[in-house]
Every structure is written in C-alpha cells, then in structure tokens.
Motif scaffolding. Structure first.
Motif, PDB file in Angstrom:
ATOM      1  N   ILE A 166       0.740  -1.215   0.090  1.00  8.66           N
ATOM      2  CA  ILE A 166      -0.210   0.001  -0.008  1.00  8.66           C
ATOM      3  C   ILE A 166       0.829   1.434  -0.035  1.00  8.66           C
ATOM      4  O   ILE A 166       0.713   2.083  -0.747  1.00  8.66           O
ATOM      5  CB  ILE A 166      -1.023   0.049   1.243  1.00  8.66           C
ATOM      6  CG1 ILE A 166      -1.958  -1.223   1.151  1.00  8.66           C
ATOM      7  CG2 ILE A 166      -1.582   1.476   1.433  1.00  8.66           C
ATOM      8  CD1 ILE A 166      -2.738  -1.458   2.421  1.00  8.66           C
ATOM      9  N   ASN A 167       2.159   1.290   0.728  1.00  4.14           N
ATOM     10  CA  ASN A 167       2.777   2.393   0.912  1.00  4.14           C
ATOM     11  C   ASN A 167       3.494   2.658  -0.184  1.00  4.14           C
ATOM     12  O   ASN A 167       3.927   3.928  -0.617  1.00  4.14           O
ATOM     13  CB  ASN A 167       3.584   2.492   2.429  1.00  4.14           C
ATOM     14  CG  ASN A 167       2.835   2.675   3.412  1.00  4.14           C
ATOM     15  OD1 ASN A 167       2.271   4.012   3.501  1.00  4.14           O
ATOM     16  ND2 ASN A 167       2.665   1.891   4.379  1.00  4.14           N
ATOM     17  N   TRP A 168       4.127   1.754  -0.879  1.00  2.00           N
ATOM     18  CA  TRP A 168       4.638   1.684  -2.238  1.00  2.00           C
ATOM     19  C   TRP A 168       3.750   2.390  -3.302  1.00  2.00           C
ATOM     20  O   TRP A 168       4.287   3.261  -3.916  1.00  2.00           O
ATOM     21  CB  TRP A 168       5.247   0.494  -2.656  1.00  2.00           C
ATOM     22  CG  TRP A 168       6.696   0.172  -2.012  1.00  2.00           C
ATOM     23  CD1 TRP A 168       7.170  -0.620  -0.955  1.00  2.00           C
ATOM     24  CD2 TRP A 168       8.062   1.025  -2.352  1.00  2.00           C
ATOM     25  NE1 TRP A 168       8.438  -0.613  -0.912  1.00  2.00           N
ATOM     26  CE2 TRP A 168       8.941   0.178  -1.426  1.00  2.00           C
ATOM     27  CE3 TRP A 168       8.146   2.108  -2.976  1.00  2.00           C
ATOM     28  CZ2 TRP A 168      10.326   0.890  -1.668  1.00  2.00           C
ATOM     29  CZ3 TRP A 168       9.540   2.490  -3.123  1.00  2.00           C
ATOM     30  CH2 TRP A 168      10.379   1.819  -2.343  1.00  2.00           C
TER      31      TRP A 168
ATOM     32  N   VAL B 212       2.018   7.185  -6.691  1.00  2.00           N
ATOM     33  CA  VAL B 212       0.992   7.919  -6.960  1.00  2.00           C
ATOM     34  C   VAL B 212       1.222   9.332  -6.554  1.00  2.00           C
ATOM     35  O   VAL B 212       0.859  10.073  -7.252  1.00  2.00           O
ATOM     36  CB  VAL B 212      -0.340   7.448  -6.383  1.00  2.00           C
ATOM     37  CG1 VAL B 212      -1.497   8.313  -6.934  1.00  2.00           C
ATOM     38  CG2 VAL B 212      -0.989   5.901  -7.330  1.00  2.00           C
ATOM     39  N   GLN B 213       1.608   9.444  -5.274  1.00  2.00           N
ATOM     40  CA  GLN B 213       1.879  10.924  -4.813  1.00  2.00           C
ATOM     41  C   GLN B 213       2.838  11.465  -5.758  1.00  2.00           C
ATOM     42  O   GLN B 213       2.834  12.599  -5.827  1.00  2.00           O
ATOM     43  CB  GLN B 213       2.519  10.828  -3.219  1.00  2.00           C
ATOM     44  CG  GLN B 213       1.279  10.537  -2.169  1.00  2.00           C
ATOM     45  CD  GLN B 213       1.913  10.500  -0.887  1.00  2.00           C
ATOM     46  OE1 GLN B 213       2.840   9.898  -0.738  1.00  2.00           O
ATOM     47  NE2 GLN B 213       0.983  10.896   0.132  1.00  2.00           N
ATOM     48  N   VAL B 214       4.078  10.775  -6.074  1.00  2.00           N
ATOM     49  CA  VAL B 214       4.893  11.314  -6.858  1.00  2.00           C
ATOM     50  C   VAL B 214       4.479  11.675  -8.218  1.00  2.00           C
ATOM     51  O   VAL B 214       4.730  12.906  -8.672  1.00  2.00           O
ATOM     52  CB  VAL B 214       6.325  10.646  -6.707  1.00  2.00           C
ATOM     53  CG1 VAL B 214       7.362  11.002  -7.774  1.00  2.00           C
ATOM     54  CG2 VAL B 214       7.045  10.320  -5.466  1.00  2.00           C
ATOM     55  N   LEU B 215       3.993  10.853  -8.864  1.00  2.00           N
ATOM     56  CA  LEU B 215       3.518  11.015 -10.318  1.00  2.00           C
ATOM     57  C   LEU B 215       2.391  11.697 -10.589  1.00  2.00           C
ATOM     58  O   LEU B 215       2.267  12.037 -11.669  1.00  2.00           O
ATOM     59  CB  LEU B 215       3.887   9.629 -11.042  1.00  2.00           C
ATOM     60  CG  LEU B 215       5.282   8.909 -10.793  1.00  2.00           C
ATOM     61  CD1 LEU B 215       5.038   7.410 -11.449  1.00  2.00           C
ATOM     62  CD2 LEU B 215       6.227   9.824 -11.409  1.00  2.00           C
ATOM     63  N   LEU B 216       1.333  11.516  -9.685  1.00  2.00           N
ATOM     64  CA  LEU B 216      -0.080  11.803 -10.422  1.00  2.00           C
ATOM     65  C   LEU B 216      -0.775  12.838  -9.184  1.00  2.00           C
ATOM     66  O   LEU B 216      -1.508  13.612  -9.819  1.00  2.00           O
ATOM     67  CB  LEU B 216      -0.844  10.444 -10.214  1.00  2.00           C
ATOM     68  CG  LEU B 216      -0.397   9.187 -11.339  1.00  2.00           C
ATOM     69  CD1 LEU B 216      -1.387   8.054 -11.095  1.00  2.00           C
ATOM     70  CD2 LEU B 216      -0.607  10.081 -12.653  1.00  2.00           C
ATOM     71  N   THR B 217      -0.436  12.603  -8.127  1.00  2.00           N
ATOM     72  CA  THR B 217      -1.617  13.456  -7.047  1.00  2.00           C
ATOM     73  C   THR B 217      -1.608  14.898  -7.426  1.00  2.00           C
ATOM     74  O   THR B 217      -2.596  15.469  -7.681  1.00  2.00           O
ATOM     75  CB  THR B 217      -1.147  13.341  -5.656  1.00  2.00           C
ATOM     76  OG1 THR B 217      -1.284  11.666  -5.263  1.00  2.00           O
ATOM     77  CG2 THR B 217      -2.222  14.027  -4.865  1.00  2.00           C
TER      78      THR B 217
ATOM     79  N   GLU C 215      -7.387   5.951  -1.277  1.00  2.00           N
ATOM     80  CA  GLU C 215      -7.854   6.938  -0.083  1.00  2.00           C
ATOM     81  C   GLU C 215      -6.550   7.721   0.202  1.00  2.00           C
ATOM     82  O   GLU C 215      -6.682   8.988   0.613  1.00  2.00           O
ATOM     83  CB  GLU C 215      -8.321   6.239   1.118  1.00  2.00           C
ATOM     84  CG  GLU C 215      -8.375   6.984   2.362  1.00  2.00           C
ATOM     85  CD  GLU C 215      -9.367   7.969   2.143  1.00  2.00           C
ATOM     86  OE1 GLU C 215      -9.309   8.991   3.324  1.00  2.00           O
ATOM     87  OE2 GLU C 215      -9.999   8.097   1.402  1.00  2.00           O
ATOM     88  N   PHE C 216      -5.328   7.254   0.527  1.00  2.00           N
ATOM     89  CA  PHE C 216      -4.387   7.843   1.165  1.00  2.00           C
ATOM     90  C   PHE C 216      -3.656   8.963  -0.199  1.00  2.00           C
ATOM     91  O   PHE C 216      -3.140  10.064   0.447  1.00  2.00           O
ATOM     92  CB  PHE C 216      -3.265   7.227   1.587  1.00  2.00           C
ATOM     93  CG  PHE C 216      -3.694   6.211   2.916  1.00  2.00           C
ATOM     94  CD1 PHE C 216      -4.395   6.608   3.909  1.00  2.00           C
ATOM     95  CD2 PHE C 216      -2.894   4.890   2.943  1.00  2.00           C
ATOM     96  CE1 PHE C 216      -5.180   5.829   4.717  1.00  2.00           C
ATOM     97  CE2 PHE C 216      -3.586   4.213   4.126  1.00  2.00           C
ATOM     98  CZ  PHE C 216      -4.512   4.702   4.846  1.00  2.00           C
ATOM     99  N   ALA C 217      -3.286   8.468  -1.192  1.00  2.00           N
ATOM    100  CA  ALA C 217      -2.831   9.026  -2.081  1.00  2.00           C
ATOM    101  C   ALA C 217      -3.743  10.241  -2.924  1.00  2.00           C
ATOM    102  O   ALA C 217      -3.091  11.080  -3.502  1.00  2.00           O
ATOM    103  CB  ALA C 217      -1.879   8.170  -3.112  1.00  2.00           C
ATOM    104  N   ILE C 218      -5.057   9.892  -3.173  1.00  2.00           N
ATOM    105  CA  ILE C 218      -5.987  10.684  -3.773  1.00  2.00           C
ATOM    106  C   ILE C 218      -6.954  11.339  -2.986  1.00  2.00           C
ATOM    107  O   ILE C 218      -7.294  12.388  -2.975  1.00  2.00           O
ATOM    108  CB  ILE C 218      -6.362   9.946  -5.207  1.00  2.00           C
ATOM    109  CG1 ILE C 218      -5.086   9.259  -6.073  1.00  2.00           C
ATOM    110  CG2 ILE C 218      -7.297  10.893  -5.953  1.00  2.00           C
ATOM    111  CD1 ILE C 218      -5.616   8.626  -7.265  1.00  2.00           C
TER     112      ILE C 218
END
Length: 446
Positions: free
Chosen positions: A306-308, A313-318, A365-368
């Motif tokens: 999940i954290n990976w 997603v945080q780095v590339l998309l959010t 949920e966490f990333a988006i």
C-alpha cells in the motif's frame, strides 16, 4: 543570458540554486530537518505497530484477545466471544475515542503542543513497554487492549503532528517545507512494514513493540529539538479550538450541505473499507491459525504494498490530477475504482483479489481521496476546520467502523458473494457522496 532572465533573478534577490533546499527561507533548514526526522520516526513506529494490531483482530486465539473473565461472562450466557472478535474490538474503539476526544480537545486547546506532547510520548513509551511484557508472557486479553491502544495512539500522536508543525512554521514557510516533511512520513510508512516483515519471525511479536517504542523515543528527541522554534512562533498567537467541540461540530455538519456531503463520503468510504477488512481478517484467521507471527507478517506485507503504491501515486499523479482535473473529478476516481472493485469481488471473491482491492482501496484513499478532501478545508472558516472536522474524523469515521463491522456480521452468514453484493450498494453510496462533495465545494471561493 537574456535580459529578462537577469531581471527575474535580480527580483528574487539572489541567484537561484540548483539545489532545492538552498532556496528555503532563512532559519527554516534546521527545523525542517528535525520535522522530517520526526515524521519519519513517527510513521515508522506506527507502521511497526499496525500489523500487530491487525493480527490481533484476525486472531483465532480468543484468550489472547480478550480477558478470561470476559470470555467466561459471555460463555455463561451462551455467547462465543470468538465469533464477535472484530465487532467487540471496533465497539470498544468507538467508545474509547468518544471518551478521549474531549481530553484531546482540552489538551490542545489549553496547552501548547510543545508542552504536552513530550508527556504524551513518554506515556506511550511506558505503555508499549508494558505491552511487551504482556505479549512476552502471553497475558490473557492483551489483544483487545492493544487494538484499542493503537487507535488512541493514532489520535494523540499522529493526528496532532501537523498541529505541532503549524506551531513551528509560519504559513509561507509551510508552503515551502511541508512537501519535504510529508516525504519523511511516506518513507517511514515504507520502512515500518519492512522492519516488521523482516524481524517478526526471528524476534517475535513482543520485541516489535520495543522497536516501536525506540522510534517514539527518537520522536521525543525531535520534539525537544523543535521546542525553541515553536516557542519563537508562539508569541501572542491565539490558541484554542484546535481539538474542536464534538457537539458544535455535529451541529455544523447537520446545518451545512458541504459538511453533510463530506460526512456521507467518509461514512460510506469507511464502510467499504470495513467490509473488506473483515473479509480479509476471516481469510487470515484461517491461514495463520494460532501463529500470530504469520498474521503480522501478512499484514506488514500488505502495508508495504500500500505505501509503495501511495508513494508512486503521490510522486507521479496526485499533484497533476488536482491541478488539471480539480477536486470534484479527483474525488470521483477512487470512488469509481472501489465501485468497480466490489463488482469484481461480488462476481469472484477470491482471496488474492480481495487483497488486491484492499491495496487499491487504501492506496486510493491515502494518495488521492484524502489529499483532495483536505484541500477543501483550506477554503473554509476555522470553525469548520477544527470543530466540524473533529466531529467527522471521530464520530462519523468511528461510527462508520462500528456500523459496518456489525453489518458485516449479519451479511457474512450468506457468504462472501452476499457481503460484496451489499458492498456494491455501499460503494455506490460512497460515490454519491463524492459527487455531492464535488458539487458543493465548487461553490467555495478559491
């Protein structure tokens, strides 16, 4: 070099560096380093604890979870407590959070974080040492107490972190450094599950609690090192209302359409997660039997995946999604993905597919989902941010946990197909909530 570029650089007052940290405002580098380390150590310690907590919820050893006297009391009334493990644990968590939230609100309203946080962390370290002896000796009832403790730890230690950061950094500085600090937490969220995966088999569950306590000790060091910076910022700033008033918050939620929509989204979003969590726990219970180390290792691997995924997603998309699509459309992405996942599970509830949907649900949920919702609170009044948000994050969130853990118990008698078939309706309600939040937030000023 063009004249325009020279003018731009002159206006900035100095030549821009190719090193990102070199452009930080004066005096923020040292608190940034300590804040980065603080969040890194905090989430590392938390994610060492989380798989142990999840393993207790999935344990087939009822004596490890509940006190013997409690088991006997239910048994005398013809009730097997082992059949209601998660239901009782979630109920206890809900009650504990309701009782402790006013304590949390009173602490953060009356004392600076730099004053009460060291005491709170010392208490947590002492409790973890006590749990070490309980787990090492096989004390009856250790699982339930630990399950509830981790929820309390999350409220007092993790939730208040960003409030402490607001004491350390001014608003303009925060815009420059919060991204770096958040990266520290993400790295901690990756290291914690890795440590548990590597060490729980050779060291045992009890020793993982001491490892987490050691990381909390490092957090305590960071808090102390940040105290001078918090004291300088404290000045004449008004404190209070950070913890929020639950009743006032609930009244706001009942009155305001946007807050009602957020509460709807949170309630049913928790619902889809809780139904998945319970189905997964049943699978883990059958696979791990009486060996808690196997269950802890499974949950730590799940947290690692999940954290990976969150990091990627945080780095590339959010950021790109929020900038180019806006909050309304971004909120629909995880909602529609969960709805599709439940449709797949209703057709074929395979254990591997349940794990995959669980990873996707929590990562989304966490990333988006959460970043999109949190941006809404930057555009509303302080009373909404503190009172209403506190009510949603405690009563609504834990109320969703409590409601759907019992709903799952009723549905489980019909099998996984029934659980996930009903889950489609819950996911559809979550999607409706996401759409309503997107519609209502569009009326706020940017």
């Amino acid at each position: 070099m063009t004249e325009r570029l020279q003018r731009t650089r002159a206006a900035r007052g100095r030549w821009p560096s190719r090193r990102p940290l070199a452009d930080l405002p004066g005096g923020t580098a040292i608190p940034l380093v300590w804040s980065f380390l603080y969040f890194f150590f905090l989430l590392t310690g938390y994610y060492v604890l989380r798989p142990v907590r999840d393993a207790m919820g999935a344990s087939a050893d009822v004596a490890a979870v509940f006190p013997a006297s409690m088991i006997d009391w239910f048994q005398a009334r013809g009730i097997s407590l082992g059949d209601f493990t998660l239901q009782v644990l979630f109920t206890g968590t809900f009650v504990a959070m309701l009782l402790l939230q006013p304590v949390y609100g009173a602490l953060v309203s009356r004392f600076p974080r730099r004053v009460f946080l060291p005491v709170v962390y010392l208490v947590f370290i002492a409790i973890l040492v006590g749990f070490y002896f309980a787990f090492d000796s096989g004390t009856s009832g250790r699982g339930a107490a630990f399950f509830i403790f981790v929820a309390v730890f999350n409220l007092f230690a993790v939730a208040v972190f960003w409030s402490y950061m607001a004491d350390v950094f001014a608003n303009e500085d925060a815009k420059r450094v919060y991204g770096y600090i958040g990266a520290g937490g993400t790295l901690g969220g990756l290291l914690g599950p890795e440590l548990t995966t590597w060490l729980v088999e050779p060291l045992g569950v009890a020793n993982m609690l001491l490892i987490s306590a050691a990381f909390l000790g490092l957090c305590l060091l960071c808090i102390v090192m940040l105290m001078p910076h918090a004291r300088r910022r404290e000045g004449g700033q008004r404190r209070g209302e950070i913890g929020g008033d639950i009743l006032a918050g609930l009244r706001l939620v009942a009155r305001e359409p946007l807050l009602r929509a957020i509460a709807l989204l949170i309630f049913f979003g928790v619902g889809v997660g809780t139904l998945l969590y319970n189905e997964q726990a049943a699978i883990v219970r059958s696979l791990a039997a009486d060996d808690a180390r196997v269950a802890v290792a499974f949950y730590s691997r799940l947290d690692r995946w999940i954290n990976w995924l969150v990091l990627i997603v945080q780095v590339l998309l959010t950021r790109r999604l929020l900038v180019h699509l806006g909050v309304a459309k971004v909120l629909m992405i995880p909602a529609l993905a969960i709805l599709a996942g439940y449709m797949l599970l209703a057709a074929s509830p395979l254990p591997l597919l349940i794990a995959i949907v669980q990873v996707g649900t929590r990562a989304g949920e966490f990333a988006i989902g959460k970043p999109a919702r949190e941006t809404i609170y930057t555009r509303v009044a302080a009373e909404w941010r503190y009172k209403a948000k506190a009510a949603i994050d405690t009563v609504v969130y834990r109320g969703g946990d409590l409601t759907f853990v019992w709903v799952h118990k009723l549905l489980a008698a019909g099998g996984s197909h029934v659980v996930f078939g009903a889950g489609i309706l819950v996911a559809a309600a979550m999607t409706l909530g996401a759409w309503r939040v997107g519609r209502e937030q569009a009326r706020l000023p940017e």
